[in-house]
Design an enzyme around this catalytic site. Structure first.
Site, PDB file in Angstrom:
ATOM      1  N   ASP A 178       0.899  -1.151   0.000  1.00  0.00           N
ATOM      2  CA  ASP A 178       0.000   0.000   0.000  1.00  0.00           C
ATOM      3  C   ASP A 178       0.935   1.197   0.000  1.00  0.00           C
ATOM      4  O   ASP A 178       1.599   1.481   1.001  1.00  0.00           O
ATOM      5  CB  ASP A 178      -0.863   0.014   1.262  1.00  0.00           C
ATOM      6  CG  ASP A 178      -1.797   1.219   1.299  1.00  0.00           C
ATOM      7  OD1 ASP A 178      -1.407   2.299   0.803  1.00  0.00           O
ATOM      8  OD2 ASP A 178      -2.913   1.099   1.817  1.00  0.00           O
ATOM      9  N   HIS A 179       1.024   1.882  -1.146  1.00  0.00           N
ATOM     10  CA  HIS A 179       2.111   2.865  -1.260  1.00  0.00           C
ATOM     11  C   HIS A 179       1.969   4.022  -0.272  1.00  0.00           C
ATOM     12  O   HIS A 179       2.944   4.688   0.042  1.00  0.00           O
ATOM     13  CB  HIS A 179       2.274   3.351  -2.704  1.00  0.00           C
ATOM     14  CG  HIS A 179       1.256   4.358  -3.140  1.00  0.00           C
ATOM     15  ND1 HIS A 179      -0.008   4.029  -3.492  1.00  0.00           N
ATOM     16  CD2 HIS A 179       1.332   5.705  -3.280  1.00  0.00           C
ATOM     17  CE1 HIS A 179      -0.676   5.125  -3.843  1.00  0.00           C
ATOM     18  NE2 HIS A 179       0.115   6.154  -3.715  1.00  0.00           N
ATOM     19  N   HIS A 241      -5.676   2.842   1.421  1.00  0.00           N
ATOM     20  CA  HIS A 241      -5.035   4.059   1.933  1.00  0.00           C
ATOM     21  C   HIS A 241      -5.812   4.727   3.083  1.00  0.00           C
ATOM     22  O   HIS A 241      -5.240   5.100   4.096  1.00  0.00           O
ATOM     23  CB  HIS A 241      -4.867   5.088   0.821  1.00  0.00           C
ATOM     24  CG  HIS A 241      -4.338   4.517  -0.461  1.00  0.00           C
ATOM     25  ND1 HIS A 241      -3.402   3.517  -0.499  1.00  0.00           N
ATOM     26  CD2 HIS A 241      -4.613   4.810  -1.763  1.00  0.00           C
ATOM     27  CE1 HIS A 241      -3.136   3.212  -1.762  1.00  0.00           C
ATOM     28  NE2 HIS A 241      -3.855   3.978  -2.544  1.00  0.00           N
TER      29      HIS A 241
HETATM   30  C1  BG6 Z   1      -3.813   4.755  -6.101  1.00  0.00           C
HETATM   31  C2  BG6 Z   1      -5.167   4.789  -6.731  1.00  0.00           C
HETATM   32  O1  BG6 Z   1      -3.706   3.685  -5.214  1.00  0.00           O
HETATM   33  O2  BG6 Z   1      -3.587   5.955  -5.403  1.00  0.00           O
HETATM   34  C3  BG6 Z   1      -5.316   6.005  -7.632  1.00  0.00           C
HETATM   35  O3  BG6 Z   1      -5.376   3.610  -7.478  1.00  0.00           O
HETATM   36  C4  BG6 Z   1      -4.958   7.260  -6.906  1.00  0.00           C
HETATM   37  O4  BG6 Z   1      -6.643   6.096  -8.152  1.00  0.00           O
HETATM   38  C5  BG6 Z   1      -3.626   7.106  -6.213  1.00  0.00           C
HETATM   39  O5  BG6 Z   1      -4.904   8.313  -7.845  1.00  0.00           O
HETATM   40  C6  BG6 Z   1      -3.330   8.287  -5.316  1.00  0.00           C
HETATM   41  O6  BG6 Z   1      -2.012   8.178  -4.870  1.00  0.00           O
HETATM   42  P1  BG6 Z   1      -1.175   9.480  -4.530  1.00  0.00           P
HETATM   43  O7  BG6 Z   1       0.109   8.957  -4.002  1.00  0.00           O
HETATM   44  O8  BG6 Z   1      -1.069  10.265  -5.786  1.00  0.00           O
HETATM   45  O9  BG6 Z   1      -2.002  10.209  -3.498  1.00  0.00           O
END
Ligand code: BG6
Length: 489
Positions: A178-179, A241
């Site tokens: 989960d980044h 997230h």
């Molecule tokens: C991803 C989603 O996990 O996270 C995307 O699939 C979203 O839809 C993105 O745009 C948002 O990540 P960040 O790091 O740009 O807030």
């Protein structure tokens, strides 16, 4: 973090994720000399290509990121294998290719398989690897598999996927990424709460009025119609997230920053979320979809290429979450996330209660602004605490100001791409910032009743103009409790 020597096989190497996130993260680790001394990348995909063509494509996709000589050196780590994921012959070829590369690169048989493919292929690839004997730790080194979200579509499919992976892997080999957990500012939630004494005594229902968690994006569905229209905001952002951030803000202090102790507390918190009942769900949830804006320069979701003209997929969701435990009884957590909103911002705002009594003539406690602690996740990265202050002058006049800390001003350096940290952790065998099986399942457990209700009852979908702060109905979610969202516009 000590990254161990290893080879990284990227399945889906010619795809979007590899090009936009993984290769740039690996290249940055290389530039910062954080990659292990013995290392190689083996890209795998359907497209026929030799090593040279793959290296060229890697250099092209990273062209802006470094000098020619750096790109040349980095692409030297890259190799390529083509094949069809469904065919055993790919895995046999992979086996001999790995043996050859490992002999040359001295990586000791340590392997990371990164599944940067559509999720339907996760069980297929794992089975292929398993049957070819490529997932066992026995061959002198370790094997780890990284899987991207979405991890299932609901609880039943997530469990099915787990069963499929666990046929060939142990939980210790599975890294569910989960980044958001790799973002500096998200990791800092733990430091703020558990490396400082001043917050913990007030971090509870006695002092906190409510919490708002916002992830607002300005982008629309982009070129991901196929994925997004099947997914929607709840599965795309909340299952992972949003609930991860909620659990970090609200969990009990873990005994140690160790993979399992830390994840035990997060799971415990998610288990304490009050289930929604079908009868009162509407009171606590808002689902929205963007419509065309009044200037007509931003299309409606239903007009986006690849989206059905009667799609009921939500591009926005807001919910009130109650956590039924001793610490949080009665404190609402309001979560919202959506696409095509007025501003790109991710933040967690902790709103404290007003003072219990005001000694200032004519000012009732409720007229004094309460303190709000804002954890700015992105694009601003930092922390701000709003306070009432005496304005200079002969009268007792007050002003609100912010005590502020910004990462950029203090540390100067860029915050790494979240993938850099997570890839390093995987190379070091540290699962703390990865989602454990029970964590993914309990998150589905929270969302499943909503997804089910929304599937049956499409009438609850509200529309908001692209570029706005969200549907009006989301205002009512807080207004019913005498509260308001922090402005987005
Ligand atoms: C991803 C989603 O996990 O996270 C995307 O699939 C979203 O839809 C993105 O745009 C948002 O990540 P960040 O790091 O740009 O807030």
């Amino acid at each position: 973090i000590k990254a161990e020597s290893c080879g990284m096989v990227i399945f889906g190497a010619s795809g979007d994720l590899a090009r936009r996130k993984l290769l740039p993260a690996l290249f940055e680790l290389f530039r910062r000399q954080l990659l292990p001394a013995n290392f190689f990348i083996l890209g795998g995909a359907r497209t026929e290509m030799d090593d040279d063509a793959f290296r060229r494509s890697v250099r092209e996709s990273l062209a802006e990121a470094g000098s020619d000589s750096e790109l040349e050196e980095f692409s030297g780590f890259c190799h390529y294998i083509a094949g069809s994921y469904e065919q055993p012959v790919l895995y046999e070829a992979l086996k001999s290719r790995l043996a050859e590369l490992e002999a040359g690169c001295l990586t000791g048989g340590n392997r990371i398989y990164y599944l940067a493919t559509p999720p339907v292929l996760y069980p297929v690839i794992t089975e292929g690897l398993g049957r070819a004997g490529l997932t066992s730790d026995a061959a002198g080194g370790w094997s780890r598999v990284v899987v991207e979200k979405p991890f299932g579509r609901d609880l039943v499919s997530a469990r099915e996927l787990d069963r499929a992976l666990l046929r060939y892997l142990t939980e210790q080999q599975i890294y569910r990424i989960d980044h958001y957990l790799g973002k500096e500012t998200v990791q800092n939630i733990m430091i703020l709460r558990f490396a400082n004494t001043i917050f913990e005594p007030v971090w509870n229902r006695q002092y906190i009025d409510h919490v708002q968690i916002t992830v607002a994006e300005t982008l629309g569905v982009e070129n991901r119609a196929g994925y997004y229209d099947q997914t929607g905001a709840l599965r795309d952002m909340f299952q992972n997230h949003m609930l991860e951030m909620l659990s970090l803000v609200a969990m009990e202090p873990p005994a140690s920053f160790d993979g399992d102790r830390h994840r035990d507390e997060k799971v415990k918190l998610l288990r304490a979320i009050r289930p929604y009942s079908p009868w009162d769900m509407d009171q606590f949830l808002v689902r929205g979809q963007y419509a065309q804006n009044s200037d007509k320069n931003l299309p409606a979701y239903r007009q986006e290429p690849g989206i059905k003209s009667d799609s009921t997929t939500e591009t926005y969701a807001a919910m009130q979450v109650m956590v039924d435990n001793w610490r949080w009884r009665g404190v609402p957590f309001y979560l919202r996330s959506g696409k095509r909103l007025a501003r790109k911002v991710s933040e967690i705002a902790i709103a404290f209660k007003p003072v219990p009594h005001s000694m200032f003539a004519g000012l009732m406690p409720e007229n004094l602004l309460s303190n709000v602690l804002v954890l700015a996740i992105q694009p601003e990265e930092g922390i701000a605490l709003s306070m009432e202050t005496k304005r200079p002058g002969p009268h007792m006049c007050m002003s609100s100001l912010n005590l502020q800390f910004s990462y950029r001003d203090v540390f100067g350096e860029r915050s790494g791409n979240a993938y850099e940290r997570l890839l390093l952790d995987c190379m070091a065998g540290d699962q703390t910032l990865f989602v454990r099986r029970d964590g993914a399942e309990v998150a589905w457990n929270v969302l499943d009743p909503i997804l089910q209700q929304w599937q049956e009852e499409t009438g609850s979908l509200c529309f908001y103009p692209a570029g706005a702060a969200g549907p009006e109905q989301a205002e009512a979610l807080l207004a019913k409790d005498g509260r308001a969202w922090r402005p987005l516009g």
